[in-house]
Design an enzyme around this catalytic site. Structure first.
Site, PDB file in Angstrom:
ATOM      1  CD1 TRP A  32      -1.053   2.017   2.481  1.00 52.08           C
ATOM      2  CD2 TRP A  32      -2.747   1.742   1.282  1.00 52.08           C
ATOM      3  NE1 TRP A  32      -2.065   3.858   2.672  1.00 52.08           N
ATOM      4  CE2 TRP A  32      -3.131   2.709   1.670  1.00 52.08           C
ATOM      5  CE3 TRP A  32      -4.163   0.923   0.413  1.00 52.08           C
ATOM      6  CZ2 TRP A  32      -4.076   3.574   1.646  1.00 52.08           C
ATOM      7  CZ3 TRP A  32      -4.869   1.354   0.011  1.00 52.08           C
ATOM      8  CH2 TRP A  32      -4.884   2.601   0.257  1.00 52.08           C
ATOM      9  CG  MET A  33       2.109   5.187  -2.086  1.00 52.56           C
ATOM     10  SD  MET A  33       3.570   5.821  -3.829  1.00 52.56           S
ATOM     11  CE  MET A  33       2.246   6.152  -4.663  1.00 52.56           C
ATOM     12  CG  ASP A  80      -0.991  10.895   2.519  1.00 54.32           C
ATOM     13  OD1 ASP A  80      -1.745  10.585   2.156  1.00 54.32           O
ATOM     14  OD2 ASP A  80      -1.058  12.107   3.663  1.00 54.32           O
ATOM     15  CB  SER A  87       1.830  12.981   6.380  1.00 52.39           C
ATOM     16  OG  SER A  87       1.349  11.869   5.107  1.00 52.39           O
ATOM     17  NE  ARG A 131      -4.383  13.720   9.045  1.00 50.95           N
ATOM     18  CZ  ARG A 131      -5.916  13.924  10.629  1.00 50.95           C
ATOM     19  NH1 ARG A 131      -5.582  13.906  11.814  1.00 50.95           N
ATOM     20  NH2 ARG A 131      -6.294  13.923   9.292  1.00 50.95           N
ATOM     21  CD  GLU A 150      -6.226  13.975   6.136  1.00 53.79           C
ATOM     22  OE1 GLU A 150      -6.296  13.426   6.770  1.00 53.79           O
ATOM     23  OE2 GLU A 150      -7.037  13.901   5.004  1.00 53.79           O
ATOM     24  CD1 TRP A 195      -7.765   9.529   2.383  1.00 58.62           C
ATOM     25  CD2 TRP A 195      -7.691   7.996   2.897  1.00 58.62           C
ATOM     26  NE1 TRP A 195      -6.553   9.693   2.434  1.00 58.62           N
ATOM     27  CE2 TRP A 195      -6.564   8.390   3.199  1.00 58.62           C
ATOM     28  CE3 TRP A 195      -8.013   6.685   2.539  1.00 58.62           C
ATOM     29  CZ2 TRP A 195      -5.383   8.058   3.841  1.00 58.62           C
ATOM     30  CZ3 TRP A 195      -6.505   5.553   3.446  1.00 58.62           C
ATOM     31  CH2 TRP A 195      -5.566   6.753   3.370  1.00 58.62           C
TER      32      TRP A 195
HETATM   33  C1  FRU Z   1      -3.682  12.093   4.405  1.00 58.78           C
HETATM   34  C2  FRU Z   1      -3.490  11.680   5.761  1.00 58.78           C
HETATM   35  C3  FRU Z   1      -2.328  12.409   6.590  1.00 58.78           C
HETATM   36  C4  FRU Z   1      -1.671  11.155   7.702  1.00 58.78           C
HETATM   37  C5  FRU Z   1      -1.879  10.318   6.214  1.00 58.78           C
HETATM   38  C6  FRU Z   1      -1.830   8.873   7.260  1.00 58.78           C
HETATM   39  O1  FRU Z   1      -4.071  10.916   3.116  1.00 58.78           O
HETATM   40  O2  FRU Z   1      -3.921  11.098   6.586  1.00 58.78           O
HETATM   41  O3  FRU Z   1      -3.383  13.168   6.960  1.00 58.78           O
HETATM   42  O4  FRU Z   1      -0.436  11.469   7.641  1.00 58.78           O
HETATM   43  O5  FRU Z   1      -2.632  10.371   5.416  1.00 58.78           O
HETATM   44  O6  FRU Z   1      -1.361   7.791   6.360  1.00 58.78           O
END
Ligand code: FRU
Length: 611
Positions: free
Chosen positions: A152-153, A155, A212, A271, A325, A415
């Protein structure tokens, strides 16, 4: 009669008897301790312990890795129960000569009558010196986009440029193709197209998973780790979210995590720290997503470790439906002037223009402490979107890019359905690289264009089909795409006011993507409802629509088609739509038609992609 494994073990001691469910294969000894608990002792030596994974089970097994009796790490994996979908490697080479035990708690779902002993994963847990990363998903794995080797990948993270190398870190699950075990994966490129996969750079630790963040080259040694040390800030995500620091003295290959972490704590969720050197103020800035408050926090620091909160931006502004985010903040020149403006990127999820994830931005001024957005004539703050497709999220820029470039990539998914897309060996790609530039709309308003990065020009191979100076009639005309569907289409047309011009990509199965330019409304739409496999999630089939930010009726389109994505750039990136597609066969035909039959095709070239 139900067997009480625990009692037997206390009575006889582990390993003295051969219980049912205890076996040794290829240097791996498996002891089932009860309905949901199993010990795996790694006795043999080798590079990897292979873990068999089954995706369809919703719950992860919790694996405590014990080295000489001490807890080394905890990982989560969907260990196969009834069948193995694929395997992932767990690196055991560094534990050679030590006692390595995996204490595994498997989920035995409420409806399950199975004991852990019945699961198929144990037989497949073997030691191997190799792990085969050969691409097994040639149908949908992009040919010229960055993807993880497996797993999985999400951000893109910590992107920086140094000595001719573009570094791309990314949110990675090393143990499966769904979100979990967040780790910074690492790839590098010298041309933004061909990527080399490097070992994982930062792994979960006692403070939690590695979410991230960003990385910079510390030219002036402000942090004290040496001139040109690479400094990364990321979110440590345990029970709560905190910001942590790491440095690298080998150009980002390995990072040493600061023992005094975390360096920033707040009493609410925050975050994705993104930092940059501010030339004007001579100090560092940091922008941090105050996710649930739906605002961005701005900090300053002299040394990248001690941060002072200066201001917050965004409360009740812009799109507020989802969390905020992955921020970014940078200065861009207003073309044709010596003036600049600052752009604040706020990725939001959900609440994008077509549902789910999207990149929102604000244009304004920044004095090193406070960002102030430009306003509409009535004083309200406009909501602007960088991409009018469904599949560009978490987009941020490279720091230290050459020639003052503001080069970016996004995560090419959403998402809403990222975990359901019909791939398995790997999940998700990055968008193509785009250089951000300001432009002024005919109404005199500033926007951000996503210009395809110049490196992409090198992808152009043989011209497969072409046309010039030709009417787009009110009957369909067809052009050829390469047999594998992988191409760039570059076309320029001019439409009169009442015209609607339709561009369709289709395959022999009747699957199609329909893109329509509506001259009256100055919009471009992208319809993927019949593009191929669309039923894996009800949020996937969709029509996305973009304003074209022009009033001339003259439009250039660059359409980059890869195996499972289409990126449409209009008028040098002034409007962009990034959308995933999963055709059962490649699209091999481009059809054109105009409603009134008086649109004019000035130029068309279909390029094969040269790799
Ligand atoms: C965005 C996010 C970030 C977080 C990361 C976790 O897609 O929700 O805010 O750091 O993914 O994988």
């Amino acid at each position: 009669m139900k067997f009480n494994h625990k009692l037997l073990m206390t009575a006889f001691g582990i390993g003295m008897f051969s219980f049912p469910g205890l076996h040794a294969a290829d240097g791996v000894e498996v002891n089932h301790l009860g309905t949901n608990n199993t010990l795996v002792r790694v006795k043999g030596e080798g590079k990897y312990l292979i873990l068999p994974i089954q995706e369809t089970f919703e719950d992860d097994a919790k694996i405590n890795v014990l080295v000489d009796g001490k807890l080394e790490e905890t990982i989560y994996a969907r260990l196969a129960k009834t069948k193995t979908d694929y395997t992932v490697p767990y690196d055991i080479s560094k534990y050679a000569g030590k006692n390595l035990v995996l204490d595994i708690v498997t989920p035995q779902g409420r409806n399950s009558v199975r004991d852990a002993a019945d699961d198929v994963c144990w037989e497949g847990m073997i030691i191997s010196d190799t792990f085969d990363t050969t691409n097994t998903e040639t149908k949908y794995r992009p040919a010229y986009h960055h993807t993880p080797l497996y797993g999985w990948m999400n951000d893109p993270n910590g992107m920086f440029y140094k000595d001719g190398v573009w570094h791309l870190y990314y949110q990675k699950n090393p143990y499966g193709s769904k979100w979990q075990n967040m780790t910074w994966g690492h790839s590098t490129s010298t041309d933004l197209i061909n990527w080399e996969h490097l070992p994982d750079a930062i792994k979960p630790d006692g403070l939690g998973a590695i979410f991230s963040g960003s990385a910079v080259v510390d030219h002036n040694n402000t942090a004290g780790y040496g001139e040109d040390a690479v400094i990364a800030l990321f979110t440590s995500a345990g029970t709560s979210q905190m910001q942590s620091f790491a440095h690298s003295n080998d150009d980002g290959l390995t990072f040493e995590v600061y023992p005094g972490n975390p360096i920033i704590t707040l009493d609410t969720e925050a975050r994705d720290p993104n930092m940059f050197w501010n030339e004007k103020t001579g100090e560092w800035n940091l922008i941090l997503a105050h996710a649930l408050e739906k605002e961005m926090l701005i900090f300053t620091s002299p040394d990248l470790k001690n941060w002072t909160l200066q201001s917050a931006f965004g409360k009740n502004l812009g799109a507020q439906e989802g969390v905020w985010e992955c921020p970014d903040l940078f200065e861009l020149q207003i073309p044709g002037t010596d003036k600049t403006k600052w752009v604040l990127i706020s990725n939001i999820n959900p609440g994008g223009p077509f549902g789910g994830s999207a990149v929102q931005y604000f244009i304004g001024d920044f004095d090193g402490k406070t960002f102030v957005s430009d306003t509409n004539p009535d004083g309200t703050v406009p909501t602007k979107w960088l991409d009018y497709g469904k599949d560009n999220y978490a987009l941020v820029s490279w720091s230290n890019a050459p020639d003052n470039r503001r080069t970016t990539v996004g995560w090419m998914s959403n998402w809403q359905y990222a975990a359901d897309v019909p791939t398995m060996q790997f999940r998700s790609a990055n968008t193509l690289p785009r250089d951000l530039q300001l432009f002024t709309s005919p109404e005199g308003e500033l926007y951000v264009a996503s210009v395809p990065s110049p490196e992409l020009d090198k992808l152009r191979g043989k011209v497969i089909d072409k046309a010039s100076d030709k009417n787009i009639g009110n009957h369909v005309s067809n052009y050829k795409l390469p047999a594998d569907g992988i191409c760039e289409i570059d076309l320029t047309f001019e439409a009169t006011n009442a015209d609607v011009v339709t561009f369709t990509l289709s395959n022999n199965k009747g699957e199609k993507v329909v893109m329509k330019y509506d001259a009256k409304n100055r919009t471009m739409s992208f319809d993927r409802r019949e593009s191929g496999i669309v039923d894996f999630n009800q949020k996937f089939p969709a029509i996305t629509v973009s304003p074209t930010f022009e009033n001339s009726g003259k439009v250039n389109l660059r359409v980059f088609v890869d195996r499972s994505s289409i990126e449409l750039f209009g008028n040098n990136g002034q409007f962009v739509m990034t959308n995933l597609v999963f055709p059962n066969e490649p699209y091999t035909t481009l059809s054109m038609e105009s409603k009134n039959g008086d649109a004019r095709l000035q130029d068309l070239k279909v390029y094969e992609v040269k790799l």
